[in-house]
Design a protein around this motif. Structure first.
Motif, mmCIF file in Angstrom:
data_model
loop_
_atom_site.group_PDB
_atom_site.id
_atom_site.type_symbol
_atom_site.label_atom_id
_atom_site.label_comp_id
_atom_site.label_asym_id
_atom_site.label_seq_id
_atom_site.Cartn_x
_atom_site.Cartn_y
_atom_site.Cartn_z
ATOM 1 N N GLU A 217 0.847 -1.189 0.000
ATOM 2 C CA GLU A 217 0.000 0.000 0.000
ATOM 3 C C GLU A 217 0.892 1.251 0.000
ATOM 4 O O GLU A 217 0.912 2.029 0.953
ATOM 5 N N PRO A 218 1.663 1.422 -1.095
ATOM 6 C CA PRO A 218 2.732 2.437 -1.096
ATOM 7 C C PRO A 218 2.251 3.885 -1.030
ATOM 8 O O PRO A 218 3.014 4.752 -0.620
ATOM 9 N N ALA A 219 1.009 4.158 -1.411
ATOM 10 C CA ALA A 219 0.542 5.550 -1.313
ATOM 11 C C ALA A 219 0.504 5.993 0.148
ATOM 12 O O ALA A 219 0.634 7.180 0.444
ATOM 13 N N SER A 220 0.357 5.044 1.072
ATOM 14 C CA SER A 220 0.276 5.405 2.487
ATOM 15 C C SER A 220 1.620 5.942 2.976
ATOM 16 O O SER A 220 1.686 7.028 3.565
ATOM 17 N N THR A 221 2.696 5.213 2.723
ATOM 18 C CA THR A 221 4.017 5.642 3.198
ATOM 19 C C THR A 221 4.499 6.885 2.443
ATOM 20 O O THR A 221 5.080 7.791 3.025
ATOM 21 N N GLU A 222 4.247 6.923 1.131
ATOM 22 C CA GLU A 222 4.662 8.085 0.338
ATOM 23 C C GLU A 222 3.911 9.338 0.768
ATOM 24 O O GLU A 222 4.493 10.414 0.900
ATOM 25 N N ALA A 223 2.600 9.180 0.978
ATOM 26 C CA ALA A 223 1.790 10.350 1.349
ATOM 27 C C ALA A 223 2.203 10.884 2.709
ATOM 28 O O ALA A 223 2.240 12.105 2.910
ATOM 29 N N LEU A 224 2.550 10.001 3.625
ATOM 30 C CA LEU A 224 2.881 10.462 4.976
ATOM 31 C C LEU A 224 4.167 11.293 4.987
ATOM 32 O O LEU A 224 4.201 12.369 5.585
ATOM 33 N N ILE A 225 5.199 10.823 4.300
ATOM 34 C CA ILE A 225 6.437 11.620 4.262
ATOM 35 C C ILE A 225 6.221 12.920 3.469
ATOM 36 O O ILE A 225 6.684 13.994 3.868
ATOM 37 N N ALA A 226 5.490 12.829 2.369
ATOM 38 C CA ALA A 226 5.259 14.025 1.546
ATOM 39 C C ALA A 226 4.458 15.067 2.327
ATOM 40 O O ALA A 226 4.785 16.260 2.326
ATOM 41 N N TRP A 227 3.418 14.610 3.022
ATOM 42 C CA TRP A 227 2.552 15.545 3.750
ATOM 43 C C TRP A 227 3.277 16.169 4.940
ATOM 44 O O TRP A 227 3.184 17.382 5.160
ATOM 45 N N CYS A 228 3.985 15.359 5.707
ATOM 46 C CA CYS A 228 4.703 15.901 6.871
ATOM 47 C C CYS A 228 5.770 16.902 6.433
ATOM 48 O O CYS A 228 6.025 17.892 7.122
ATOM 49 N N THR A 229 6.387 16.657 5.287
ATOM 50 C CA THR A 229 7.382 17.590 4.761
ATOM 51 C C THR A 229 6.698 18.894 4.356
ATOM 52 O O THR A 229 7.151 19.992 4.683
ATOM 53 N N ARG A 230 5.561 18.746 3.672
ATOM 54 C CA ARG A 230 4.845 19.931 3.177
ATOM 55 C C ARG A 230 4.249 20.759 4.314
ATOM 56 O O ARG A 230 4.199 21.980 4.251
ATOM 57 N N ARG A 231 3.810 20.101 5.355
ATOM 58 C CA ARG A 231 3.139 20.791 6.462
ATOM 59 C C ARG A 231 4.045 20.958 7.687
ATOM 60 O O ARG A 231 3.570 21.117 8.803
ATOM 61 N N ALA A 232 5.341 20.902 7.457
ATOM 62 C CA ALA A 232 6.306 20.942 8.559
ATOM 63 C C ALA A 232 6.052 22.119 9.503
ATOM 64 O O ALA A 232 6.051 21.963 10.719
#
Ligand SMILES: [Zn+2]
Length: 253
Positions: free
Chosen positions: A68-83
Protein backbone atom coordinates in the motif's frame (compact mmCIF):
# COMPACT_ATOMS: atom_id res chain seq x y z
CA UNK A 1 6.83 18.84 -4.81
CA UNK A 2 7.58 19.49 -8.48
CA UNK A 3 6.03 17.07 -10.92
CA UNK A 4 9.32 15.49 -11.94
CA UNK A 5 10.55 14.80 -8.42
CA UNK A 6 7.09 13.55 -7.50
CA UNK A 7 7.18 10.86 -10.19
CA UNK A 8 10.77 10.04 -9.23
CA UNK A 9 9.55 9.50 -5.66
CA UNK A 10 6.84 7.20 -6.93
CA UNK A 11 9.33 5.05 -8.83
CA UNK A 12 11.04 4.39 -5.51
CA UNK A 13 7.91 3.91 -3.45
CA UNK A 14 9.06 0.44 -2.34
CA UNK A 15 12.59 1.49 -1.44
CA UNK A 16 12.55 1.41 2.37
CA UNK A 17 16.09 2.76 2.81
CA UNK A 18 15.17 5.80 0.77
CA UNK A 19 12.00 6.34 2.79
CA UNK A 20 14.06 6.19 5.99
CA UNK A 21 16.59 8.64 4.57
CA UNK A 22 13.88 11.19 3.85
CA UNK A 23 12.36 10.78 7.32
CA UNK A 24 15.75 11.15 8.93
CA UNK A 25 16.37 14.41 7.09
CA UNK A 26 12.94 15.76 8.03
CA UNK A 27 13.23 14.69 11.68
CA UNK A 28 16.62 16.34 11.94
CA UNK A 29 15.35 19.55 10.42
CA UNK A 30 12.34 19.61 12.74
CA UNK A 31 14.11 18.55 15.91
CA UNK A 32 11.95 15.42 16.10
CA UNK A 33 13.32 12.34 17.75
CA UNK A 34 13.55 9.42 15.32
CA UNK A 35 14.39 6.13 16.98
CA UNK A 36 14.49 2.49 15.99
CA UNK A 37 12.11 0.68 18.31
CA UNK A 38 12.14 -2.78 16.75
CA UNK A 39 13.84 -4.98 14.20
CA UNK A 40 11.44 -6.90 11.96
CA UNK A 41 12.47 -9.41 9.30
CA UNK A 42 15.92 -7.84 9.15
CA UNK A 43 14.71 -4.26 8.86
CA UNK A 44 14.83 -1.50 11.48
CA UNK A 45 11.40 -0.09 12.37
CA UNK A 46 11.18 3.53 13.46
CA UNK A 47 9.02 5.81 15.56
CA UNK A 48 9.20 9.58 15.38
CA UNK A 49 8.28 11.87 18.26
CA UNK A 50 8.14 15.61 18.61
CA UNK A 51 9.40 16.95 21.92
CA UNK A 52 6.52 19.40 22.32
CA UNK A 53 4.43 19.16 25.50
CA UNK A 54 1.49 21.26 24.31
CA UNK A 55 -0.82 21.43 21.30
CA UNK A 56 -2.97 18.82 19.53
CA UNK A 57 -1.83 15.24 20.07
CA UNK A 58 -1.70 13.41 16.75
CA UNK A 59 -0.89 9.78 15.98
CA UNK A 60 -0.02 8.92 12.37
CA UNK A 61 0.89 5.58 10.89
CA UNK A 62 1.42 4.03 7.48
CA UNK A 63 2.80 0.97 5.76
CA UNK A 64 1.53 -1.75 8.08
CA UNK A 65 0.55 -3.43 4.81
CA UNK A 66 3.54 -3.41 2.47
CA UNK A 67 1.57 -3.38 -0.77
CA UNK A 68 0.00 0.00 0.00
CA UNK A 69 2.73 2.44 -1.10
CA UNK A 70 0.54 5.55 -1.31
CA UNK A 71 0.28 5.41 2.49
CA UNK A 72 4.02 5.64 3.20
CA UNK A 73 4.66 8.09 0.34
CA UNK A 74 1.79 10.35 1.35
CA UNK A 75 2.88 10.46 4.98
CA UNK A 76 6.44 11.62 4.26
CA UNK A 77 5.26 14.02 1.55
CA UNK A 78 2.55 15.55 3.75
CA UNK A 79 4.70 15.90 6.87
CA UNK A 80 7.38 17.59 4.76
CA UNK A 81 4.84 19.93 3.18
CA UNK A 82 3.14 20.79 6.46
CA UNK A 83 6.31 20.94 8.56
CA UNK A 84 5.63 24.45 9.76
CA UNK A 85 2.06 23.74 10.90
CA UNK A 86 3.16 20.51 12.58
CA UNK A 87 5.49 22.44 14.86
CA UNK A 88 2.49 23.20 17.05
CA UNK A 89 1.50 19.51 17.42
CA UNK A 90 2.54 16.69 19.72
CA UNK A 91 3.32 13.96 17.24
CA UNK A 92 3.86 10.23 17.33
CA UNK A 93 4.53 8.89 13.85
CA UNK A 94 5.10 5.35 12.64
CA UNK A 95 6.31 5.96 9.06
CA UNK A 96 6.30 2.29 8.04
CA UNK A 97 5.31 -0.55 10.34
CA UNK A 98 6.09 -3.33 7.87
CA UNK A 99 9.38 -2.51 6.09
CA UNK A 100 9.88 -6.05 4.75
CA UNK A 101 6.40 -5.88 3.24
CA UNK A 102 7.04 -2.50 1.65
CA UNK A 103 10.34 -3.66 0.18
CA UNK A 104 8.72 -6.82 -1.22
CA UNK A 105 5.38 -5.26 -2.17
CA UNK A 106 3.64 -7.71 0.15
CA UNK A 107 0.68 -7.10 2.47
CA UNK A 108 2.05 -9.38 5.17
CA UNK A 109 5.34 -9.71 7.02
CA UNK A 110 8.05 -12.24 6.04
CA UNK A 111 6.26 -14.95 8.04
CA UNK A 112 2.98 -14.36 6.22
CA UNK A 113 1.29 -12.60 9.14
CA UNK A 114 -1.11 -9.72 8.59
CA UNK A 115 0.22 -7.32 11.22
CA UNK A 116 -3.02 -5.37 11.13
CA UNK A 117 -4.83 -8.40 12.54
CA UNK A 118 -2.33 -8.96 15.32
CA UNK A 119 -2.93 -6.34 18.00
CA UNK A 120 -4.71 -8.83 20.30
CA UNK A 121 -1.64 -11.12 20.22
CA UNK A 122 1.42 -11.01 22.39
CA UNK A 123 3.79 -12.87 20.09
CA UNK A 124 4.50 -10.34 17.35
CA UNK A 125 7.63 -8.46 18.52
CA UNK A 126 7.13 -5.33 16.41
CA UNK A 127 3.56 -4.90 17.68
CA UNK A 128 4.61 -5.60 21.26
CA UNK A 129 7.31 -2.95 20.98
CA UNK A 130 4.82 -0.51 19.47
CA UNK A 131 2.28 -1.16 22.24
CA UNK A 132 5.00 -0.43 24.78
CA UNK A 133 5.58 2.99 23.22
CA UNK A 134 1.83 3.63 23.27
CA UNK A 135 1.37 2.69 26.92
CA UNK A 136 -0.14 5.57 28.88
CA UNK A 137 -0.37 7.85 25.83
CA UNK A 138 -3.52 9.53 24.62
CA UNK A 139 -4.19 11.29 21.32
CA UNK A 140 -6.76 13.78 20.07
CA UNK A 141 -6.80 11.82 16.81
CA UNK A 142 -5.18 8.73 15.32
CA UNK A 143 -4.97 8.37 11.55
CA UNK A 144 -3.96 5.13 9.89
CA UNK A 145 -3.27 5.21 6.15
CA UNK A 146 -4.12 2.24 3.93
CA UNK A 147 -4.96 1.13 0.41
CA UNK A 148 -7.32 -1.49 -1.00
CA UNK A 149 -7.02 -3.42 -4.29
CA UNK A 150 -10.76 -4.10 -4.41
CA UNK A 151 -11.81 -0.52 -3.78
CA UNK A 152 -13.54 1.53 -6.46
CA UNK A 153 -12.94 4.81 -4.67
CA UNK A 154 -11.76 6.26 -1.35
CA UNK A 155 -13.35 5.16 1.89
CA UNK A 156 -12.89 5.70 5.60
CA UNK A 157 -13.46 3.70 8.76
CA UNK A 158 -14.41 5.99 11.62
CA UNK A 159 -14.89 4.15 14.89
CA UNK A 160 -17.53 6.22 16.71
CA UNK A 161 -16.16 8.15 19.66
CA UNK A 162 -16.11 11.88 20.10
CA UNK A 163 -18.76 14.05 18.47
CA UNK A 164 -19.07 15.82 16.12
CA UNK A 165 -17.74 13.09 13.88
CA UNK A 166 -15.15 13.99 11.29
CA UNK A 167 -15.74 11.34 8.62
CA UNK A 168 -17.87 13.46 6.29
CA UNK A 169 -15.32 16.30 6.30
CA UNK A 170 -12.40 13.97 5.63
CA UNK A 171 -14.14 12.22 2.74
CA UNK A 172 -15.21 15.50 1.17
CA UNK A 173 -11.54 16.59 1.20
CA UNK A 174 -10.32 13.29 -0.28
CA UNK A 175 -13.02 13.25 -2.95
CA UNK A 176 -11.47 16.31 -4.56
CA UNK A 177 -8.68 13.95 -5.75
CA UNK A 178 -10.21 10.46 -5.96
CA UNK A 179 -13.90 9.66 -6.18
CA UNK A 180 -15.72 8.12 -3.23
CA UNK A 181 -16.26 4.39 -2.96
CA UNK A 182 -19.57 3.82 -4.76
CA UNK A 183 -20.34 0.40 -3.25
CA UNK A 184 -22.87 0.20 -0.42
CA UNK A 185 -21.06 -2.68 1.26
CA UNK A 186 -17.31 -2.90 1.84
CA UNK A 187 -15.64 -5.85 3.62
CA UNK A 188 -19.12 -6.86 4.78
CA UNK A 189 -19.86 -3.48 6.35
CA UNK A 190 -22.31 -0.79 5.34
CA UNK A 191 -20.59 1.99 3.44
CA UNK A 192 -22.37 5.30 2.87
CA UNK A 193 -20.68 7.55 0.32
CA UNK A 194 -17.35 6.14 1.39
CA UNK A 195 -17.98 6.27 5.12
CA UNK A 196 -18.02 3.16 7.30
CA UNK A 197 -19.03 4.16 10.78
CA UNK A 198 -20.35 1.17 12.65
CA UNK A 199 -20.56 0.90 16.39
CA UNK A 200 -18.11 -1.76 17.47
CA UNK A 201 -16.55 -3.16 20.60
CA UNK A 202 -13.23 -4.98 21.02
CA UNK A 203 -15.25 -8.21 20.84
CA UNK A 204 -16.66 -7.37 17.38
CA UNK A 205 -13.55 -8.68 15.66
CA UNK A 206 -11.50 -11.48 17.20
CA UNK A 207 -8.38 -10.31 15.37
CA UNK A 208 -7.60 -6.75 16.33
CA UNK A 209 -6.39 -4.15 13.82
CA UNK A 210 -4.25 -1.17 14.81
CA UNK A 211 -7.39 1.00 14.72
CA UNK A 212 -8.89 -1.07 17.60
CA UNK A 213 -5.74 -0.80 19.68
CA UNK A 214 -5.84 2.96 19.25
CA UNK A 215 -9.56 3.47 19.72
CA UNK A 216 -9.93 1.25 22.77
CA UNK A 217 -6.78 2.37 24.50
CA UNK A 218 -5.46 5.67 23.25
CA UNK A 219 -7.94 7.92 21.42
CA UNK A 220 -11.59 8.75 20.82
CA UNK A 221 -10.92 9.42 17.15
CA UNK A 222 -9.65 6.37 15.28
CA UNK A 223 -9.64 7.04 11.54
CA UNK A 224 -8.54 4.53 8.92
CA UNK A 225 -8.36 5.96 5.43
CA UNK A 226 -8.21 3.78 2.30
CA UNK A 227 -7.37 4.67 -1.29
CA UNK A 228 -8.06 2.37 -4.28
CA UNK A 229 -4.76 0.74 -5.34
CA UNK A 230 -5.67 0.64 -9.04
CA UNK A 231 -5.95 4.43 -9.32
CA UNK A 232 -3.00 6.70 -10.11
CA UNK A 233 -0.39 6.85 -7.35
CA UNK A 234 -0.23 10.63 -7.63
CA UNK A 235 -3.98 10.95 -7.07
CA UNK A 236 -3.89 8.46 -4.18
CA UNK A 237 -1.04 10.33 -2.48
CA UNK A 238 -2.97 13.58 -2.90
CA UNK A 239 -6.14 12.04 -1.44
CA UNK A 240 -4.21 10.92 1.67
CA UNK A 241 -2.69 14.38 1.96
CA UNK A 242 -6.11 16.02 1.71
CA UNK A 243 -7.41 13.85 4.55
CA UNK A 244 -4.42 14.73 6.72
CA UNK A 245 -4.90 18.43 5.94
CA UNK A 246 -8.50 18.18 7.06
CA UNK A 247 -7.51 16.36 10.26
CA UNK A 248 -5.04 19.12 11.02
CA UNK A 249 -7.65 21.79 10.35
CA UNK A 250 -10.20 20.11 12.62
CA UNK A 251 -7.63 19.56 15.37
CA UNK A 252 -6.69 23.22 15.43
CA UNK A 253 -10.28 24.50 15.38
ZN1 LIG B 1 -4.14 -1.97 4.50
Amino acid sequence: MARQSESAAHLRAHDYAWLVKRWRALAQRMGWQMGKFAEADGFPVYAIRSARQAGPRLYLSAGIHGDEPASTEALIAWCTRRARALKSCQLLIFPCLNPWGLQHNNRNDARGRDLNRGYHRQDVPVIEAQKKILRGRFFDAAVMLHEDYDAHGVYLYEIPGERPFWGEHLLAAAARHVRREPRATVEGRRCRRGLIRTRITPETLPEHPEAFCLRFGHTKRSLTFETPSEFSLTARVRAHGAVLDEVLRLLRK
